[in-house]
Each structure stands twice: as structure tokens, then as C-alpha cells.
Write an enzyme that holds these catalytic residues in place. Structure first.
Site, mmCIF file in Angstrom:
data_model
loop_
_atom_site.group_PDB
_atom_site.id
_atom_site.type_symbol
_atom_site.label_atom_id
_atom_site.label_comp_id
_atom_site.label_asym_id
_atom_site.label_seq_id
_atom_site.Cartn_x
_atom_site.Cartn_y
_atom_site.Cartn_z
ATOM 1 N N ASP A 8 0.884 -1.159 0.000
ATOM 2 C CA ASP A 8 0.000 0.000 0.000
ATOM 3 C C ASP A 8 0.926 1.215 0.000
ATOM 4 O O ASP A 8 1.520 1.541 1.031
ATOM 5 C CB ASP A 8 -0.886 -0.050 1.258
ATOM 6 C CG ASP A 8 -1.640 1.260 1.495
ATOM 7 O OD1 ASP A 8 -1.650 2.114 0.593
ATOM 8 O OD2 ASP A 8 -2.220 1.406 2.594
ATOM 9 N N LYS A 70 3.016 11.183 -3.618
ATOM 10 C CA LYS A 70 1.908 10.570 -4.361
ATOM 11 C C LYS A 70 1.002 11.640 -4.978
ATOM 12 O O LYS A 70 0.304 11.393 -5.937
ATOM 13 C CB LYS A 70 1.131 9.691 -3.380
ATOM 14 C CG LYS A 70 0.113 8.776 -3.993
ATOM 15 C CD LYS A 70 -0.393 7.819 -2.925
ATOM 16 C CE LYS A 70 -1.595 7.045 -3.352
ATOM 17 N NZ LYS A 70 -2.076 6.156 -2.279
ATOM 18 N N GLU A 171 -7.248 0.673 -4.319
ATOM 19 C CA GLU A 171 -7.244 0.585 -2.852
ATOM 20 C C GLU A 171 -8.571 0.074 -2.283
ATOM 21 O O GLU A 171 -8.578 -0.812 -1.422
ATOM 22 C CB GLU A 171 -6.849 1.937 -2.248
ATOM 23 C CG GLU A 171 -5.368 2.227 -2.460
ATOM 24 C CD GLU A 171 -4.973 3.672 -2.269
ATOM 25 O OE1 GLU A 171 -5.804 4.475 -1.807
ATOM 26 O OE2 GLU A 171 -3.820 4.030 -2.593
ATOM 27 N N ASP A 195 -12.589 5.965 1.731
ATOM 28 C CA ASP A 195 -11.139 5.965 1.958
ATOM 29 C C ASP A 195 -10.601 7.393 1.952
ATOM 30 O O ASP A 195 -10.470 8.014 0.895
ATOM 31 C CB ASP A 195 -10.486 5.119 0.850
ATOM 32 C CG ASP A 195 -8.970 5.007 1.012
ATOM 33 O OD1 ASP A 195 -8.418 5.687 1.886
ATOM 34 O OD2 ASP A 195 -8.357 4.243 0.254
#
Ligand code: AMP
Length: 604
Positions: A8, A70, A171, A195
Site C-alpha cells: 500500500d 503521491k 485501494e 477511503d
């Protein structure tokens, strides 16, 4: 077959997991924690630091510490979201030749792919140490809402780190695997995965049936997350500080880094407490002397500061429900994923949106990483086969004359999928056509994200509108798009020249792989040198103790020899020469033997 790891790769923290027997386990980092900060730093001495070491230097060297990478991966420098990041973060973000966002530390310009590869390489190392074998295959997760460029860039980062990326997994899909694969009671459920991580938000609706996990809809915002919550606290603190002493600390990068750490800490505390103290002594200097920051932040004030951010998640939730053709009442369970969902206000808003209490039984930090390990287990046959039917988050299409955008694959289409379309020429004897591939929802081509340009060359001379070129669009199970073309009249596959409009070129990737290898060797040498120094230090301390006790039993010459060796050891410890350390260790072993001998024969 070597083991496949699940990663992850988070905005703030990353997690690496593996299947151990029937269950996914999170591999503890070197310091024992289950998460690794997604940070890369360059020390003032030019050393590259990854993970916890980078985080440790962030307060003293903010310009040299790169975080939230990211948020930049697969994006252009002129993307308004990148602009916003550049305005607020402590390091520099510049444009590469093709316009991609890159980070700059001193003279070093480095791509988000290379920075992410450093984090992936670190996770790979942790896994190898834990498993006691080398690891080359991985499943890496990305937000469901990542577009093609962001997915490609993530896969390139894996390659640079020496990983064969077997699957790019969304994800929320990973989270649903963790939640539902081993629990038969989940069969038949429709779940929502909410999320909210460090930098991105996405929400997905999934149907979990026997052997098939189907994503019904996904929506989100790739620039909304915990970093924004921290920013609100930083701005509030800076405003209060300015009101107190008239200084704008946002101008001072070192001060901003201290504010950032304090803000995140306060935010996390406010998930448990109703108020928290923020103390930052010597934050700035005024004419009257040093100025200290001291504030109480209540949960109520914090909630006021971030209310609009939390509410911003409402829209994508509604959108996802609408796309899935469901009402909130039809959702059986809501999973909370991402550290930011620990904030009570977030949980309250989720409860309002879905009219039900969210599930608090899953660990929001680990659920995605574990899901990636389960997917790895499925790929190598250790876990029962589950068919994952994911959807594409954004439409894929081409630019048409006049600057319009025609969709070829609609958002929400189940992947993998393939669509074809016939193109033709607009002028007589035209020998090539250019196809501009874009991703997005806007009708104006230029408002969408440019993925690639294709030149279909070698079309035989013919009046306009006659040639028929079939262009096929594919999205694979990684969510990555590819395009091919065929001339229908001749039946021959046309040569397609693909010019990706973002990301690293194959040559740049090769260079980056070489660089990463050099860094790995350098890192390994540094670790070996550190270990050797640690060993020398420990051995020196033991021998000094023994010497203190038994020195009287030695003759003058041996006493001198011992003292000289101790001195040489201390010199080696203070310098950066691996040879000296090795030599000192050898001499010290000899001294150790002498001292052990006299200690053993001590007449007392
Ligand atoms: P992730 O990307 O899932 O690792 O989420 C990281 C984000 O969650 C960061 O912005 C953290 O500050 C935030 N976070 C972690 N723990 C907590 C907590 N206890 N309360 C509020 N936010 C948290």
C-alpha cells in the site's frame, strides 16, 4: 516460487504485507512499526534517506525532505493541484522538459517516480529481511480514482525499485478483499468503502458475491486528504501567531515544518481528546527577542477549520451511489479506510451520508496493504480464486476536429474492457492521421488529461473519407490503457507511434534503474558501515571496562598498546573511513584476547 508482496503505497505512510499461511500479515518495519513514512530526504552531506530517517530530518532540513510525493506522481507541473502543493510545501516543485512535476533539492532534480521507487525499494528490503529471501514480485495499490498516467507512473516506480509489478490494484478493492474474502457472512453484501488517506479521497460501492467482487461505482478526489487538514491547522496557528507578535511564520520554511509536525500531532490527539496543547518554543525571533507559540486547540475549533473539507466528501459519495443505481439504505456496511477517517467528525459525516454507523472493526491503516497481500495470494494460487470486476474511474476518448472530446470508454465501464472505432481522413491522399487520446469527463478536449498522441502512418493514397482505420482502446485489469490500430482496407496492422504525453521515457526509466541500483549499493554500504561502527563501539566499551578493572595486571608495553588501540578505535568511530573501522575492529579483537586472558588469570 518466490513470495509476492502486497504494497500500500500511501501519501503519508506505506505498508508492506505478505500472506503467512492463510492470513495476510503486515511486515513490521525495522523500528517495529507497521507503517513506513512515505518520505525521501537528502541530507546536507548528500546522503539519501528513506522512510523514518527522512522523517527524522524533516524538522531541521525541510527543503531537503520530500513528502506527499503521491500527490505529484503522473501530474503536470501546471496542474492547479500541483500549483497548490508547490505553494504550501517546504520543498521545490519544478517542471520537467515534458511539463511533468518534479522535485528539486539543491541542484538535484528528481521525478516522483524515482522518489516513490526509493520508498518501494525500502519496503522491498524490509520484506526481504523479514522473509529471509529475495523478493521480486509485487502487487501495488493505487487510489481507484487514479488516472492512466498516475497508474503508469506508479508501475514505473515499481520497475525502478527492481520490482515486477504483477498488478496495480485499486485501494478500495484491496480493502474489500481484506474485509470479505475470509468471511462467508459477507457474501451477498453491498458495501461502501470510504477511503480518506493522507492525500486522496475515494469512495467505492462493491457487491461481494460468491467468488466475485464487483465494483459497482467509484468516485473521488485525488487532491483531498489529511495533508489538507494539517494545512488548515498550520494556517490557523500562523494567523494566531501573527496576531500575537506580528511575524508571518509561513515565510520561514523551517518554522513551517515545525508547525506541520505540531499540526499533525494535534490533529491525531483530537481524535481521542476534546482539546490539545500546542507548544513551539523559539518559533521566530522579534526585535524584543525570541517568540514562542503556545495555543490550545479544541476539537470544536478544529472541526470548524476542516468542516468544508469533510463535507467535500459528500459529493463523490452521492455520485458513487447514483452511478451504482443504489440508495444509501441499500448499503449493508461502510468500511472506513485511511488514517484520516479516525477523526470523529469524519465518522459523523459518513454516518449522515450513509444513514448508518460505519464499521469500526477494520484497522484503517492496514486494511489496504493486507488486501494487496491477499491479491498476491490469489495470483500465486495460495488463496481461492476471486474474480475482481473493477471499473474505470474516468472516461477515455479522443480529440475530434474543433477541439471536442469523444468518449470511447465511459467511466464506470467494467475493466478489463475493449472498444473500437473507425477513423478516416479529412483530406485527399492524406497519409497519416493523428489521434490524441485523453481521459476525463469534460466535453472540451483541452480540459481533459492528455494521455498520448498517435500517428497512424502509411495510409495508402485515397480520397478523403475513404480509408478506414480501426482504432482499438483497451483497459487492462490494472486500469492501464493501451491503443492499437488496423487499416481495414488492407487488413494490415498499422504502425502506431505512441508518444506518451507524461511520465518517464523508456530511456529515463533505464537511467533511473541504474541510479536506483547505485543508491542501493550506496545504502547497503552505509548500512554495513553503520553496523561495523556499532560493533566497534560496543566492543570498545566492553574492553574499556575490562581495562579499567584489570589494567594493573598488564606490563607497561601492553598497557601502552591497549591505550593506543583504544585511541585508534575512537578516531575510526569519529571518521567516515570503512577501512579504518575494519582495521580498528581487528586490532581491538587482539586487545580483547589479551584482556580476557589477564581477566581470567586474575589471582583475586
Ligand atoms: P494514510 O494515507 O491512510 O496513511 O493516512 C494518513 C493520514 O491519516 C495522515 O494525514 C495522518 O495525519 C492521518 N491520521 C493518522 N492517524 C490519525 C488519527 N488518529 N486521527 C486523525 N488523523 C490521523
Amino acid at each position: 516460487m518466490s513470495r509476492i508482496i502486497g504494497i500500500d503505497l500511501g501519501t503519508t505512510n506505506s505498508v508492506v504485507s505478505v500472506m503467512e499461511g492463510d492470513s495476510p500479515v503486515v511486515i513490521p518495519a525495522k523500528e517495529g512499526s507497521h507503517t513506513v513514512p512515505s518520505m525521501v530526504g537528502f541530507s546536507r552531506r548528500g546522503e539519501r534517506l528513506v522512510g523514518p530517517l527522512a522523517k527524522r530530518q524533516a524538522a531541521t532540513n525541510p527543503e531537503g525532505t520530500l513528502y506527499a510525493i503521491k500527490r505529484l506522481i503522473g501530474r503536470k507541473r501546471d496542474d492547479p493541484n500541483v500549483d497548490e502543493a508547490a505553494r504550501t510545501c517546504a520543498y521545490k516543485i519544478v517542471a520537467a522538459g515534458n511539463g511533468d512535476a518534479q522535485c528539486q533539492v539543491g541542484d538535484l532534480v528528481i521525478s516522483p517516480e524515482e522518489l516513490s521507487s526509493a520508498i518501494l525499494g525500502y519496503l522491498k528490503e524490509i520484506a526481504e529481511e523479514f522473509l529471509g529471501e529475495s523478493v521480486s514480485d509485487a502487487v501495488i495499490t493505487v487510489p481507484a480514482y487514479f488516472d492512466d498516467a498516475q497508474r503508469q507512473a506508479t508501475r514505473d516506480a515499481g520497475r525502478i525499485a527492481g520490482l515486477n509489478v504483477l498488478r496495480i490494484l485499486n485501494e478500495p478493492t484491496a480493502a474489500s478483499l481484506s474485509y470479505g474474502v475470509f468471511d462467508e457472512e459477507c457474501t451477498g453484501q453491498i458495501i461502501a468503502v470510504y477511503d480518506l488517506g493522507g492525500g486522496t479521497f475515494d469512495v467505492s460501492i462493491l457487491r461481494l458475491s460468491e467468488g466475485v467482487f464487483e465494483v459497482l461505482a467509484t468516485a473521488g478526489d485525488t487532491f483531498l486528504g489529511g495533508e489538507d487538514f494539517d494545512r488548515r491547522i498550520i494556517e490557523w496557528l500562523a494567523k494566531e501567531f501573527k496576531a500575537d507578535c506580528g511575524i508571518d511564520v509561513l515565510e520561514d520554511r523551517l518554522a513551517v515544518q515545525r508547525l506541520k509536525e505540531a499540526a499533525e500531532k494535534a490533529k491525531c490527539e483530537l481524535s481521542r481528546e476534546t482539546s490539545t496543547e500546542i507548544q513551539l518554543p523559539f518559533l521566530a525571533t522579534t526585535e524584543k527577542g525570541p517568540a514562542h507559540l503556545s495555543r490550545t486547540l479544541t476539537r470544536e475549533t478544529f472541526e470548524d477549520l476542516v468542516m468544508d473539507l469533510v463535507k467535500k466528501t459528500h459529493g463523490p459519495c452521492e455520485e458513487a451511489l447514483e452511478m451504482a443505481g443504489l440508495s444509501a439504505a441499500e448499503i449493508d456496511d461502510v468500511l472506513l479506510v485511511g488514517g484520516q477517517t479516525r477523526t470523529p467528525l469524519v465518522q459523523q459525516i459518513v454516518e449522515q451520508i450513509f444513514s448508518r454507523e460505519p464499521n469500526r472493526g477494520v484497522n484503517p491503516d492496514e486494511v489496504v496493504g493486507k488486501g494487496a497481500a491477499i491479491q498476491a495470494g490469489i495470483l500465486c494460487g495460495d488463496v481461492k480464486e476471486i474474480v475482481l470486476l473493477d471499473v474505470t474511474p474516468l472516461s477515455l476518448g479522443v480529440e475530434i476536429r474543433g477541439g471536442g472530446f469523444v468518449k470511447m470508454i465511459d467511466r464506470g465501464a467494467t475493466v478489463p474492457c475493449r472498444r473500437t472505432r473507425i477513423f478516416t481522413t479529412t483530406a485527399d491522399n492524406q497519409s497519416k492521421v493523428e489521434v490524441h487520446v485523453l481521459q476525463g469527463e469534460r466535453e472540451l478536449a483541452s480540459a481533459n488529461k492528455s494521455l498520448a498522441r498517435f500517428e497512424l502512418v502509411g495510409i495508402p493514397p485515397a480520397p478523403r473519407g475513404t480509408p478506414q482505420v480501426e482504432v482499438a482502446f483497451d483497459i487492462d485489469s490494472n486500469g492501464i490503457a493501451s491503443v492499437s490500430a488496423k487499416d481495414i482496407s488492407t487488413g494490415l496492422e498499422q504502425q502506431v507511434v505512441v508518444t506518451p504525453t507524461s511520465g518517464l521515457t523508456p530511456e529515463e526509466i533505464e537511467d533511473a534503474i541504474e541510479q536506483a541500483e547505485a543508491y542501493r549499493t550506496e545504502d547497503r554500504d552505509r548500512i554495513a558501515a553503520k553496523r561495523a561502527k556499532g560493533k566497534l563501539q560496543a566492543l570498545l566499551e566492553t574492553n574499556e571496562k575490562t581495562f579499567k578493572e584489570f589494567h594493573s595486571l598488564l606490563d607497561e608495553a601492553r598497557r601502552e598498546k591497549v591505550e593506543e588501540t583504544f585511541l585508534a578505535c575512537k578516531k575510526a568511530l569519529g571518521a567516515d573511513d570503512g577501512e579504518d573501522v575494519a582495521q580498528a575492529l581487528e586490532s581491538l579483537s587482539e586487545i580483547s584476547r589479551i584482556l580476557t586472558e589477564v581477566a581470567l588469570f586474575d589471582p583475586a
